[in-house]
Design a protein around this motif. Structure first.
Motif, mmCIF file in Angstrom:
data_model
loop_
_atom_site.group_PDB
_atom_site.id
_atom_site.type_symbol
_atom_site.label_atom_id
_atom_site.label_comp_id
_atom_site.label_asym_id
_atom_site.label_seq_id
_atom_site.Cartn_x
_atom_site.Cartn_y
_atom_site.Cartn_z
ATOM 1 N N TYR A 121 0.845 -1.199 0.000
ATOM 2 C CA TYR A 121 0.000 0.000 0.000
ATOM 3 C C TYR A 121 0.880 1.248 0.000
ATOM 4 O O TYR A 121 0.985 1.961 1.009
ATOM 5 N N PRO A 122 1.536 1.560 -1.115
ATOM 6 C CA PRO A 122 2.485 2.679 -1.161
ATOM 7 C C PRO A 122 1.854 4.056 -0.999
ATOM 8 O O PRO A 122 2.577 5.035 -0.764
ATOM 9 N N SER A 123 0.531 4.148 -1.115
ATOM 10 C CA SER A 123 -0.129 5.449 -1.012
ATOM 11 C C SER A 123 -0.493 5.823 0.425
ATOM 12 O O SER A 123 -1.028 6.905 0.659
ATOM 13 N N VAL A 124 -0.225 4.932 1.367
ATOM 14 C CA VAL A 124 -0.543 5.197 2.767
ATOM 15 C C VAL A 124 0.685 5.761 3.477
ATOM 16 O O VAL A 124 1.801 5.277 3.285
ATOM 17 N N ARG A 125 0.480 6.778 4.290
ATOM 18 C CA ARG A 125 1.559 7.360 5.091
ATOM 19 C C ARG A 125 1.512 6.738 6.483
ATOM 20 O O ARG A 125 0.472 6.753 7.135
ATOM 21 N N VAL A 126 2.638 6.189 6.918
ATOM 22 C CA VAL A 126 2.710 5.527 8.223
ATOM 23 C C VAL A 126 3.565 6.365 9.171
ATOM 24 O O VAL A 126 4.721 6.671 8.869
#
Length: 300
Positions: A121-126
């Motif tokens: 999920y590269p579009s999520v900021r963690v």
């Protein structure tokens, strides 16, 4: 074998156990309160005993309900793993996740989880914060975090805890320490040993102090550090020992992790989130990533 209707029963049961509110549980499951209540009654009839106490508007769990929740939660998580695996390719997941992790898990487990998650999920900021177990519990309860990777909190009224595995705390010494060649050590042998430990406000330190008292041992605590990485580096450089969870073992050849016994200090890491709070899709998927990484570590 669990049928479709029975699986739905268990989903409704878990939602009510999580929220302890028919209103919020019905909203979460997108059904009417009467439907939810009917499904819970059917489940109770199938089991043959009540799972919840209903006194006015107040809902509490019975002992049977607590037992059922303990046993079905892992099974439902396995179902979630399977469903998420199938849905991974159905569209992008975006958003932001705020995670709190205790120090030892932030060394190896959390980086693996974040790496695995961002690959999918590269579009999520963690956003991960390294905090004490008490701080994680407090921030979750206040809505400042979405998920915690920590230990079971003392007060669980506002939080849900899902155990992941059991972890032993081990004696850690440098390669030249007098104990470096030992395969095992008894807690009583740590009496008078020069040690660096976490400060007393950490739950792990409190557990260790209980184990020391039980063994009749009193180590010589010459340093206290509130983070695991500098503790390990101090052990590597000086003739000093520590007691740290196995999850912090990165295979450094200069360090020896030695199992302890009589008693064996042990903790149960798990996932933490606030009861009744809606969990966004990225949060659910990150929890799945944590379970997946833990399962792969246990199977090695």
């Amino acid at each position: 074998m669990i049928g479709a209707m029975e699986l739905r029963h268990l989903r409704y049961f878990e939602a009510l156990a999580d929220t302890l509110s028919f209103t919020r549980a019905a909203e979460r499951m997108h059904v009417t309160q009467s439907t939810l209540s009917h499904q819970i009654r059917q489940l109770e009839e199938e089991i043959g005993q009540p799972l919840f106490n209903r006194v006015g508007k107040r809902v509490t769990m019975t002992e049977a309900g607590e037992t059922l929740l303990l046993h079905i939660s892992p099974a439902l998580r396995q179902v979630d793993l399977a469903l998420h695996a199938v849905r991974d390719e159905q569209g992008p997941v975006a958003g932001e996740i705020r995670v709190g992790a205790t120090h030892s898990f932030n060394i190896r487990l959390i980086p693996q989880c974040v790496s695995s998650f961002l690959t999918r999920y590269p579009s999520v900021r963690v956003i991960v914060e390294e905090l004490s177990a008490a701080e994680i519990a407090s921030r979750l309860a206040n809505g400042e975090l979405d998920l915690g990777v920590s230990y079971r909190p003392e007060q669980t009224d506002a939080l849900r805890f899902e155990p992941l595995y059991n972890e032993e705390l081990k004696l850690v010494v440098g390669a030249n320490h007098a104990m470096a060649g030992r395969r095992r050590a008894r807690m009583v042998e740590l009496h008078g040993m020069r040690m660096v430990l976490l400060p007393s406000y950490f739950a792990t330190r409190q557990l260790l102090d209980e184990c020391f008292r039980a063994a009749g041992a009193e180590p010589l605590v010459i340093a206290e550090l509130n983070s695991i990485a500098p503790m390990l580096e101090l052990v590597r450089q000086a003739d000093i020992a520590a007691v740290i969870g196995e999850s912090a073992n990165l295979g450094n050849e200069d360090l020896r992790f030695i199992p302890l016994e009589s008693p064996t200090p042990q903790r149960t890491p798990g996932l933490l989130w606030r009861k009744g709070a809606p969990r966004a899709v990225p949060v659910k998927f990150f929890a799945t990533a944590v379970r997946r990484v833990v399962e792969s570590m246990e199977n090695r």
